[in-house]
Design a protein around this motif. Structure first.
Motif, PDB file in Angstrom:
ATOM      1  N   VAL A 168       0.843  -1.202   0.000  1.00 52.00           N
ATOM      2  CA  VAL A 168       0.000   0.000   0.000  1.00 52.00           C
ATOM      3  C   VAL A 168       0.877   1.249   0.000  1.00 52.00           C
ATOM      4  N   ALA A 202      -4.967   6.179  11.688  1.00 47.74           N
ATOM      5  CA  ALA A 202      -5.962   5.364  10.986  1.00 47.74           C
ATOM      6  C   ALA A 202      -6.581   4.346  11.941  1.00 47.74           C
ATOM      7  N   PRO A 247      -5.000   1.629  -3.454  1.00 52.44           N
ATOM      8  CA  PRO A 247      -4.125   2.781  -3.163  1.00 52.44           C
ATOM      9  C   PRO A 247      -4.075   3.814  -4.276  1.00 52.44           C
ATOM     10  N   ALA A 250      -7.042   5.936  -4.038  1.00 51.96           N
ATOM     11  CA  ALA A 250      -6.936   6.854  -2.904  1.00 51.96           C
ATOM     12  C   ALA A 250      -6.170   8.109  -3.304  1.00 51.96           C
ATOM     13  N   VAL A 274       2.243   6.790   5.249  1.00 49.06           N
ATOM     14  CA  VAL A 274       0.898   6.337   4.879  1.00 49.06           C
ATOM     15  C   VAL A 274       0.423   5.278   5.864  1.00 49.06           C
ATOM     16  N   VAL A 276      -3.249   2.746   6.761  1.00 45.77           N
ATOM     17  CA  VAL A 276      -4.597   2.316   6.391  1.00 45.77           C
ATOM     18  C   VAL A 276      -5.058   1.289   7.414  1.00 45.77           C
ATOM     19  N   TRP A 289      -8.001   5.806   5.571  1.00 49.41           N
ATOM     20  CA  TRP A 289      -6.703   6.099   4.977  1.00 49.41           C
ATOM     21  C   TRP A 289      -6.121   7.372   5.606  1.00 49.41           C
ATOM     22  N   GLN A 291      -2.557   9.969   5.192  1.00 50.17           N
ATOM     23  CA  GLN A 291      -1.320  10.320   4.480  1.00 50.17           C
ATOM     24  C   GLN A 291      -0.739  11.552   5.181  1.00 50.17           C
TER      25      GLN A 291
END
Length: 295
Positions: A168, A202, A247, A250, A274, A276, A289, A291
Protein backbone atom coordinates in the motif's frame (compact mmCIF):
# COMPACT_ATOMS: atom_id res chain seq x y z
CA UNK A 1 -12.73 -24.17 4.68
CA UNK A 2 -11.08 -27.47 5.54
CA UNK A 3 -13.34 -30.48 5.95
CA UNK A 4 -12.34 -30.89 9.63
CA UNK A 5 -13.25 -27.25 10.32
CA UNK A 6 -16.65 -27.75 8.72
CA UNK A 7 -17.23 -30.83 10.90
CA UNK A 8 -16.33 -28.80 13.98
CA UNK A 9 -18.90 -26.16 13.04
CA UNK A 10 -21.50 -28.85 12.43
CA UNK A 11 -20.80 -30.30 15.85
CA UNK A 12 -21.36 -26.87 17.37
CA UNK A 13 -24.59 -26.40 15.45
CA UNK A 14 -25.82 -29.82 16.53
CA UNK A 15 -26.69 -28.42 19.95
CA UNK A 16 -29.01 -25.79 18.45
CA UNK A 17 -32.28 -26.22 16.54
CA UNK A 18 -31.99 -25.59 12.80
CA UNK A 19 -34.57 -22.88 12.06
CA UNK A 20 -37.21 -24.18 14.44
CA UNK A 21 -38.34 -27.02 16.70
CA UNK A 22 -41.35 -28.39 14.81
CA UNK A 23 -41.67 -31.79 13.12
CA UNK A 24 -39.39 -30.63 10.30
CA UNK A 25 -36.34 -30.27 12.57
CA UNK A 26 -34.83 -33.64 11.64
CA UNK A 27 -35.26 -32.96 7.92
CA UNK A 28 -33.80 -29.46 8.21
CA UNK A 29 -30.81 -30.73 10.17
CA UNK A 30 -30.12 -33.49 7.65
CA UNK A 31 -30.34 -30.98 4.81
CA UNK A 32 -27.95 -28.55 6.52
CA UNK A 33 -25.44 -31.28 7.34
CA UNK A 34 -25.38 -32.61 3.79
CA UNK A 35 -25.13 -29.12 2.30
CA UNK A 36 -22.21 -28.19 4.56
CA UNK A 37 -20.47 -31.48 3.85
CA UNK A 38 -20.75 -30.75 0.11
CA UNK A 39 -19.40 -27.23 0.65
CA UNK A 40 -16.47 -28.59 2.67
CA UNK A 41 -15.56 -30.91 -0.20
CA UNK A 42 -15.76 -27.93 -2.57
CA UNK A 43 -13.52 -25.84 -0.30
CA UNK A 44 -16.19 -23.28 0.61
CA UNK A 45 -17.15 -22.15 4.10
CA UNK A 46 -19.80 -23.94 6.13
CA UNK A 47 -23.15 -22.20 6.48
CA UNK A 48 -24.72 -21.16 9.77
CA UNK A 49 -28.48 -20.65 10.26
CA UNK A 50 -29.48 -17.02 10.64
CA UNK A 51 -32.79 -15.92 12.23
CA UNK A 52 -33.74 -13.52 9.43
CA UNK A 53 -33.11 -16.14 6.75
CA UNK A 54 -34.87 -18.82 8.79
CA UNK A 55 -37.98 -16.66 9.10
CA UNK A 56 -38.02 -15.77 5.40
CA UNK A 57 -37.54 -19.43 4.44
CA UNK A 58 -40.27 -20.54 6.86
CA UNK A 59 -42.75 -18.08 5.36
CA UNK A 60 -41.80 -19.08 1.83
CA UNK A 61 -42.31 -22.78 2.49
CA UNK A 62 -45.61 -22.10 4.29
CA UNK A 63 -46.92 -20.01 1.36
CA UNK A 64 -46.08 -22.77 -1.11
CA UNK A 65 -47.75 -25.36 1.12
CA UNK A 66 -50.99 -23.35 1.15
CA UNK A 67 -51.28 -23.22 -2.64
CA UNK A 68 -49.49 -26.40 -3.62
CA UNK A 69 -47.49 -24.57 -6.28
CA UNK A 70 -44.17 -22.73 -6.34
CA UNK A 71 -44.53 -19.07 -7.31
CA UNK A 72 -41.11 -17.62 -8.20
CA UNK A 73 -42.37 -14.36 -9.63
CA UNK A 74 -40.43 -11.12 -9.27
CA UNK A 75 -42.94 -9.89 -6.68
CA UNK A 76 -42.28 -12.92 -4.48
CA UNK A 77 -38.52 -12.44 -4.75
CA UNK A 78 -38.87 -8.76 -3.92
CA UNK A 79 -40.90 -9.72 -0.88
CA UNK A 80 -38.09 -11.97 0.37
CA UNK A 81 -35.53 -9.22 -0.17
CA UNK A 82 -37.70 -6.69 1.68
CA UNK A 83 -38.20 -9.09 4.58
CA UNK A 84 -34.47 -9.70 4.94
CA UNK A 85 -33.71 -5.99 5.13
CA UNK A 86 -36.64 -5.38 7.46
CA UNK A 87 -35.28 -8.01 9.83
CA UNK A 88 -31.84 -6.36 9.83
CA UNK A 89 -29.95 -8.58 7.41
CA UNK A 90 -27.74 -6.37 5.22
CA UNK A 91 -27.68 -8.76 2.29
CA UNK A 92 -25.10 -8.40 -0.46
CA UNK A 93 -26.32 -11.45 -2.35
CA UNK A 94 -28.87 -14.19 -1.74
CA UNK A 95 -30.27 -17.17 -3.63
CA UNK A 96 -33.39 -19.22 -2.98
CA UNK A 97 -34.90 -22.48 -4.14
CA UNK A 98 -38.08 -24.23 -3.04
CA UNK A 99 -39.05 -27.81 -3.80
CA UNK A 100 -41.98 -30.07 -3.03
CA UNK A 101 -40.42 -33.39 -2.05
CA UNK A 102 -41.66 -36.94 -2.03
CA UNK A 103 -40.23 -38.07 1.30
CA UNK A 104 -38.92 -36.61 4.56
CA UNK A 105 -35.25 -37.28 3.91
CA UNK A 106 -34.12 -33.65 3.88
CA UNK A 107 -31.20 -34.41 1.56
CA UNK A 108 -29.93 -32.62 -1.54
CA UNK A 109 -30.93 -35.27 -4.08
CA UNK A 110 -34.15 -33.48 -5.14
CA UNK A 111 -32.11 -30.37 -6.00
CA UNK A 112 -29.62 -32.43 -8.02
CA UNK A 113 -32.52 -33.69 -10.11
CA UNK A 114 -34.60 -30.52 -10.38
CA UNK A 115 -32.13 -27.63 -10.28
CA UNK A 116 -28.50 -28.80 -10.56
CA UNK A 117 -27.14 -25.42 -11.67
CA UNK A 118 -28.65 -23.72 -8.62
CA UNK A 119 -27.24 -26.44 -6.39
CA UNK A 120 -23.76 -25.93 -7.86
CA UNK A 121 -24.00 -22.24 -6.89
CA UNK A 122 -25.25 -23.14 -3.40
CA UNK A 123 -22.30 -25.49 -2.87
CA UNK A 124 -19.55 -23.41 -4.46
CA UNK A 125 -20.78 -19.85 -3.95
CA UNK A 126 -19.64 -17.18 -1.50
CA UNK A 127 -22.31 -17.51 1.20
CA UNK A 128 -22.18 -17.57 4.98
CA UNK A 129 -25.73 -17.94 6.28
CA UNK A 130 -28.67 -20.19 5.52
CA UNK A 131 -32.37 -20.38 6.23
CA UNK A 132 -34.24 -23.66 5.81
CA UNK A 133 -38.01 -23.67 5.62
CA UNK A 134 -40.19 -26.77 6.04
CA UNK A 135 -43.92 -27.25 5.61
CA UNK A 136 -46.33 -29.88 4.24
CA UNK A 137 -48.64 -29.96 1.27
CA UNK A 138 -51.00 -32.96 1.10
CA UNK A 139 -48.59 -34.90 3.30
CA UNK A 140 -45.59 -34.16 1.11
CA UNK A 141 -42.68 -32.09 2.48
CA UNK A 142 -42.01 -28.59 1.17
CA UNK A 143 -38.42 -27.39 1.52
CA UNK A 144 -37.04 -23.88 1.06
CA UNK A 145 -33.29 -23.20 1.00
CA UNK A 146 -32.22 -19.57 1.33
CA UNK A 147 -28.49 -18.75 1.27
CA UNK A 148 -27.02 -15.29 1.75
CA UNK A 149 -23.85 -13.20 2.11
CA UNK A 150 -23.79 -9.86 3.95
CA UNK A 151 -22.60 -6.50 2.68
CA UNK A 152 -20.22 -6.29 5.65
CA UNK A 153 -18.59 -9.60 4.74
CA UNK A 154 -18.30 -8.52 1.12
CA UNK A 155 -16.59 -5.32 2.24
CA UNK A 156 -14.20 -7.28 4.44
CA UNK A 157 -13.30 -9.58 1.56
CA UNK A 158 -12.64 -6.66 -0.77
CA UNK A 159 -10.46 -4.89 1.79
CA UNK A 160 -8.42 -7.92 2.88
CA UNK A 161 -5.55 -7.29 0.46
CA UNK A 162 -4.96 -3.87 2.08
CA UNK A 163 -3.34 -5.73 4.97
CA UNK A 164 -0.12 -5.66 2.92
CA UNK A 165 0.94 -2.26 4.27
CA UNK A 166 4.28 -2.26 2.49
CA UNK A 167 2.57 -2.69 -0.88
CA UNK A 168 0.00 0.00 0.00
CA UNK A 169 2.69 2.48 1.02
CA UNK A 170 4.93 1.85 -1.98
CA UNK A 171 1.97 2.16 -4.38
CA UNK A 172 0.87 5.45 -2.82
CA UNK A 173 4.46 6.74 -2.91
CA UNK A 174 4.86 5.89 -6.60
CA UNK A 175 1.58 7.58 -7.57
CA UNK A 176 2.26 10.65 -5.43
CA UNK A 177 5.70 11.09 -7.00
CA UNK A 178 4.26 10.60 -10.47
CA UNK A 179 1.78 13.42 -9.80
CA UNK A 180 4.53 15.59 -8.33
CA UNK A 181 6.76 15.01 -11.37
CA UNK A 182 3.93 16.00 -13.70
CA UNK A 183 3.65 19.25 -11.73
CA UNK A 184 7.42 19.93 -11.60
CA UNK A 185 7.83 18.99 -7.97
CA UNK A 186 10.73 17.02 -6.54
CA UNK A 187 9.89 13.49 -5.27
CA UNK A 188 9.14 12.73 -1.64
CA UNK A 189 10.62 9.81 0.29
CA UNK A 190 9.17 7.39 2.82
CA UNK A 191 9.72 8.20 6.48
CA UNK A 192 9.24 5.47 9.09
CA UNK A 193 8.07 7.86 11.81
CA UNK A 194 5.45 9.40 9.51
CA UNK A 195 4.32 5.90 8.50
CA UNK A 196 3.85 5.15 12.18
CA UNK A 197 1.99 8.40 12.87
CA UNK A 198 -0.33 7.80 9.90
CA UNK A 199 -0.99 4.20 10.88
CA UNK A 200 -1.71 5.06 14.50
CA UNK A 201 -4.23 7.71 13.45
CA UNK A 202 -5.96 5.36 10.99
CA UNK A 203 -6.25 2.68 13.66
CA UNK A 204 -7.45 5.15 16.28
CA UNK A 205 -10.18 6.50 13.98
CA UNK A 206 -11.28 2.95 13.24
CA UNK A 207 -11.24 1.82 16.86
CA UNK A 208 -13.17 4.81 18.17
CA UNK A 209 -15.38 5.30 15.10
CA UNK A 210 -14.56 8.93 14.27
CA UNK A 211 -13.25 10.62 11.14
CA UNK A 212 -11.30 13.82 11.66
CA UNK A 213 -7.83 15.36 11.59
CA UNK A 214 -8.17 15.94 15.32
CA UNK A 215 -8.68 13.14 17.81
CA UNK A 216 -11.54 13.43 20.31
CA UNK A 217 -8.96 14.84 22.75
CA UNK A 218 -7.92 17.49 20.22
CA UNK A 219 -4.58 15.92 19.25
CA UNK A 220 -3.32 17.10 15.85
CA UNK A 221 -1.11 15.63 13.17
CA UNK A 222 1.84 17.64 14.53
CA UNK A 223 1.53 15.99 17.92
CA UNK A 224 1.02 12.54 16.42
CA UNK A 225 4.12 12.93 14.24
CA UNK A 226 6.20 14.14 17.19
CA UNK A 227 5.04 11.26 19.39
CA UNK A 228 5.92 8.81 16.60
CA UNK A 229 9.50 10.10 16.62
CA UNK A 230 9.44 12.52 13.68
CA UNK A 231 12.00 15.26 14.37
CA UNK A 232 12.91 16.63 10.95
CA UNK A 233 12.73 20.39 10.38
CA UNK A 234 9.63 21.91 8.80
CA UNK A 235 5.93 21.43 9.37
CA UNK A 236 3.62 18.50 8.67
CA UNK A 237 0.38 18.17 6.73
CA UNK A 238 -2.21 15.41 6.61
CA UNK A 239 -4.74 13.93 4.20
CA UNK A 240 -7.40 11.44 5.26
CA UNK A 241 -9.93 9.43 3.26
CA UNK A 242 -12.60 6.82 3.93
CA UNK A 243 -13.77 4.05 1.64
CA UNK A 244 -13.02 0.70 0.06
CA UNK A 245 -10.71 1.45 -2.83
CA UNK A 246 -7.19 0.59 -3.91
CA UNK A 247 -4.12 2.78 -3.16
CA UNK A 248 -4.04 4.32 -6.64
CA UNK A 249 -7.68 5.33 -6.31
CA UNK A 250 -6.94 6.85 -2.90
CA UNK A 251 -4.27 9.08 -4.45
CA UNK A 252 -6.57 10.00 -7.32
CA UNK A 253 -9.29 11.05 -4.88
CA UNK A 254 -6.85 13.22 -2.95
CA UNK A 255 -5.68 14.83 -6.19
CA UNK A 256 -9.29 15.55 -7.19
CA UNK A 257 -9.85 17.53 -3.97
CA UNK A 258 -8.24 21.02 -3.94
CA UNK A 259 -7.22 20.98 -0.28
CA UNK A 260 -5.80 17.47 -0.40
CA UNK A 261 -4.12 18.15 -3.73
CA UNK A 262 -2.29 21.10 -2.20
CA UNK A 263 -0.76 18.77 0.38
CA UNK A 264 0.26 16.19 -2.24
CA UNK A 265 1.93 18.86 -4.40
CA UNK A 266 3.36 21.05 -1.65
CA UNK A 267 6.75 22.34 -2.81
CA UNK A 268 8.44 22.05 0.56
CA UNK A 269 7.32 18.47 1.21
CA UNK A 270 10.26 16.05 1.50
CA UNK A 271 8.91 13.08 3.42
CA UNK A 272 5.70 11.06 3.50
CA UNK A 273 4.03 8.39 5.61
CA UNK A 274 0.90 6.34 4.88
CA UNK A 275 -1.46 4.35 7.07
CA UNK A 276 -4.60 2.32 6.39
CA UNK A 277 -6.88 0.46 8.79
CA UNK A 278 -10.04 -1.52 8.13
CA UNK A 279 -12.59 -3.47 10.10
CA UNK A 280 -15.82 -3.23 12.07
CA UNK A 281 -16.72 -0.41 14.41
CA UNK A 282 -19.89 1.35 15.58
CA UNK A 283 -20.36 2.75 12.04
CA UNK A 284 -20.26 -0.68 10.39
CA UNK A 285 -17.34 -1.78 8.25
CA UNK A 286 -14.88 0.98 7.39
CA UNK A 287 -11.58 1.48 5.60
CA UNK A 288 -9.67 4.57 6.78
CA UNK A 289 -6.70 6.10 4.98
CA UNK A 290 -4.15 8.56 6.34
CA UNK A 291 -1.32 10.32 4.48
CA UNK A 292 1.18 12.56 6.32
CA UNK A 293 3.72 14.89 4.67
CA UNK A 294 6.70 16.43 6.38
CA UNK A 295 9.42 18.94 5.57
Amino acid sequence: MAFSTALLLLATLAAEPVCGTDDGEAARRALLEELNAARAEAGTAALAPHPALCEAARRRAAAVAVRGEIDSSIDVMRGINTALHRDGYDTQRWIESTLIGSRDDGVLEPWRDANPRWLDDAIGGQFEHVGIGFARWQGRPVYTLLLAWTQRSEAGLRAKWLADLEWVRETVLADVNEARAENRRHPVERDAALDLAAQRHAEDMLRRAYYDHQSPEGHTVARRAREAGYDRPGGVGENIAKGIFDPRDAVRRWLDSPGHRANVLRKKARWMGVGVAFGDNDNGFEVLWVQVFGG
